[in-house]
Design a protein around this motif. Structure first.
Motif, mmCIF file in Angstrom:
data_model
loop_
_atom_site.group_PDB
_atom_site.id
_atom_site.type_symbol
_atom_site.label_atom_id
_atom_site.label_comp_id
_atom_site.label_asym_id
_atom_site.label_seq_id
_atom_site.Cartn_x
_atom_site.Cartn_y
_atom_site.Cartn_z
ATOM 1 N N MET A 1 0.853 -1.188 0.000
ATOM 2 C CA MET A 1 0.000 0.000 0.000
ATOM 3 C C MET A 1 0.888 1.237 0.000
ATOM 4 O O MET A 1 1.798 1.348 0.827
ATOM 5 N N ILE A 2 0.619 2.163 -0.905
ATOM 6 C CA ILE A 2 1.437 3.367 -1.018
ATOM 7 C C ILE A 2 0.594 4.590 -0.712
ATOM 8 O O ILE A 2 -0.436 4.844 -1.355
ATOM 9 N N THR A 3 1.026 5.359 0.280
ATOM 10 C CA THR A 3 0.364 6.605 0.651
ATOM 11 C C THR A 3 1.381 7.729 0.562
ATOM 12 O O THR A 3 2.434 7.675 1.207
ATOM 13 N N THR A 4 1.092 8.725 -0.256
ATOM 14 C CA THR A 4 1.955 9.901 -0.335
ATOM 15 C C THR A 4 1.367 10.993 0.542
ATOM 16 O O THR A 4 0.146 11.154 0.630
ATOM 17 N N VAL A 5 2.254 11.741 1.181
ATOM 18 C CA VAL A 5 1.823 12.754 2.141
ATOM 19 C C VAL A 5 2.509 14.074 1.831
ATOM 20 O O VAL A 5 3.741 14.124 1.699
ATOM 21 N N TYR A 6 1.713 15.116 1.707
ATOM 22 C CA TYR A 6 2.259 16.474 1.670
ATOM 23 C C TYR A 6 1.308 17.376 2.450
ATOM 24 O O TYR A 6 0.206 17.679 1.997
ATOM 25 N N ASN A 7 1.704 17.719 3.672
ATOM 26 C CA ASN A 7 0.906 18.595 4.546
ATOM 27 C C ASN A 7 -0.519 18.074 4.728
ATOM 28 O O ASN A 7 -1.490 18.748 4.434
ATOM 29 N N LYS A 8 -0.609 16.861 5.252
ATOM 30 C CA LYS A 8 -1.900 16.209 5.470
ATOM 31 C C LYS A 8 -2.157 15.897 6.948
ATOM 32 O O LYS A 8 -2.923 14.984 7.265
ATOM 33 N N LEU A 9 -1.536 16.632 7.820
ATOM 34 C CA LEU A 9 -1.585 16.327 9.239
ATOM 35 C C LEU A 9 -2.999 16.100 9.785
ATOM 36 O O LEU A 9 -3.217 15.136 10.532
ATOM 37 N N PRO A 10 -4.007 16.923 9.431
ATOM 38 C CA PRO A 10 -5.333 16.736 10.047
ATOM 39 C C PRO A 10 -6.004 15.409 9.692
ATOM 40 O O PRO A 10 -6.946 15.008 10.381
ATOM 41 N N TYR A 11 -5.548 14.735 8.634
ATOM 42 C CA TYR A 11 -6.268 13.573 8.118
ATOM 43 C C TYR A 11 -5.525 12.247 8.330
ATOM 44 O O TYR A 11 -6.073 11.184 8.052
ATOM 45 N N LEU A 12 -4.298 12.331 8.816
ATOM 46 C CA LEU A 12 -3.457 11.129 8.833
ATOM 47 C C LEU A 12 -3.966 10.059 9.789
ATOM 48 O O LEU A 12 -3.898 8.865 9.480
ATOM 49 N N GLU A 13 -4.445 10.443 10.953
ATOM 50 C CA GLU A 13 -4.899 9.430 11.909
ATOM 51 C C GLU A 13 -6.010 8.584 11.317
ATOM 52 O O GLU A 13 -5.981 7.343 11.390
#
Length: 242
Positions: free
Chosen positions: A12-24
């Motif tokens: 599973m690949i998840t890319t993150v760029y300034n996604k702090l509110p949604y990560l949990e």
């Protein structure tokens, strides 16, 4: 020596760029998958809001809970590469027979991986498989609405041949050999990387892509979505690195 993918493993690949509110929410939905053979690869595209630090802490807290056959890996890129660069980096690291995409602000149903793998195992001619999904406004996950733009079966190839789009990129699972054959996402078409990738998977004259009709993914609408910069207020889930 040719690269040997791990049978049955889903990367599973998840890319993150300034996604702090949604990560949990996102990461918990992946941790709760009923499928028992997966690796989660999180690629942080040089976030500035503390997302990568959150991911590291989340991994430290949840690694003791992992079942045998599952693992989590995180990498922060040394510079911002954009969505195509980040997700393709994740694909290079993927060891699985299957690769699944998960956008960092969305959620997956607990049975998503199980049902996509089952379908691919029973349909060896299918290279890439999406699913149906529902949309919810940020802050209101209980108010989910269906979408009506997806297509199924033979219709899909026809839609893409005409320049259309009918698979939600965030729901996609594909065989690792597809990446080995055609590579990842282009960096030449900013905002349409998802369309270009799916279109080049499709083999002319062959039905090798499909969608499951069952809702196995939940797409979050919010004002900071990458997709809004390109497509305005849409429900099409055109990809959000987001």
């Amino acid at each position: 020596m040719s690269f040997q993918r791990v049978p049955g493993l889903v990367s599973m690949i998840t890319t993150v760029y300034n996604k702090l509110p949604y990560l949990e929410d996102c990461l918990t939905s992946l941790l709760n998958q009923t499928y028992t053979s997966w690796e989660l690869i999180i690629i942080d595209d040089t976030s500035t809001d503390g997302s990568y630090e959150y991911v590291q802490n989340w991994i430290n807290e949840n690694e003791p809970l992992l079942r045998e056959g599952t693992s989590i890996h995180a990498l922060q890129l040394p510079r911002n590469t954009g969505y195509a660069g980040a997700i393709t980096t994740g694909m290079y690291l993927a060891k699985g027979e299957f690769i699944a995409i998960q956008d960092a602000d969305d959620l997956s149903h607990p049975d998503r991986l199980t049902k996509q793998v089952q379908y691919l195992n029973h349909h060896p001619h299918i290279d890439l498989l999406g699913t149906n999904y529902e949309v919810f406004e940020d802050g209101h996950p209980e108010r989910k609405t269906p979408v009506h733009w997806l297509k199924y079966g033979d219709q899909i190839g026809t839609i893409y041949a005409r320049g259309g789009h009918c698979i939600c990129h965030g729901t996609a699972m594909f065989r690792g050999t597809v990446f080995d054959r055609i590579g990842g996402h282009t960096r030449r078409i900013e905002g349409a990387e998802d369309y270009e990738f799916i279109a080049k998977v499709i083999k002319p004259g062959a039905r090798n892509v499909d969608n499951l009709r069952e809702v196995l993914y939940y797409y979050r609408k919010h004002m900071k979505q990458r997709s809004r910069s390109y497509f305005g207020k849409t429900q099409k889930g055109h990809d959000n690195n987001a």
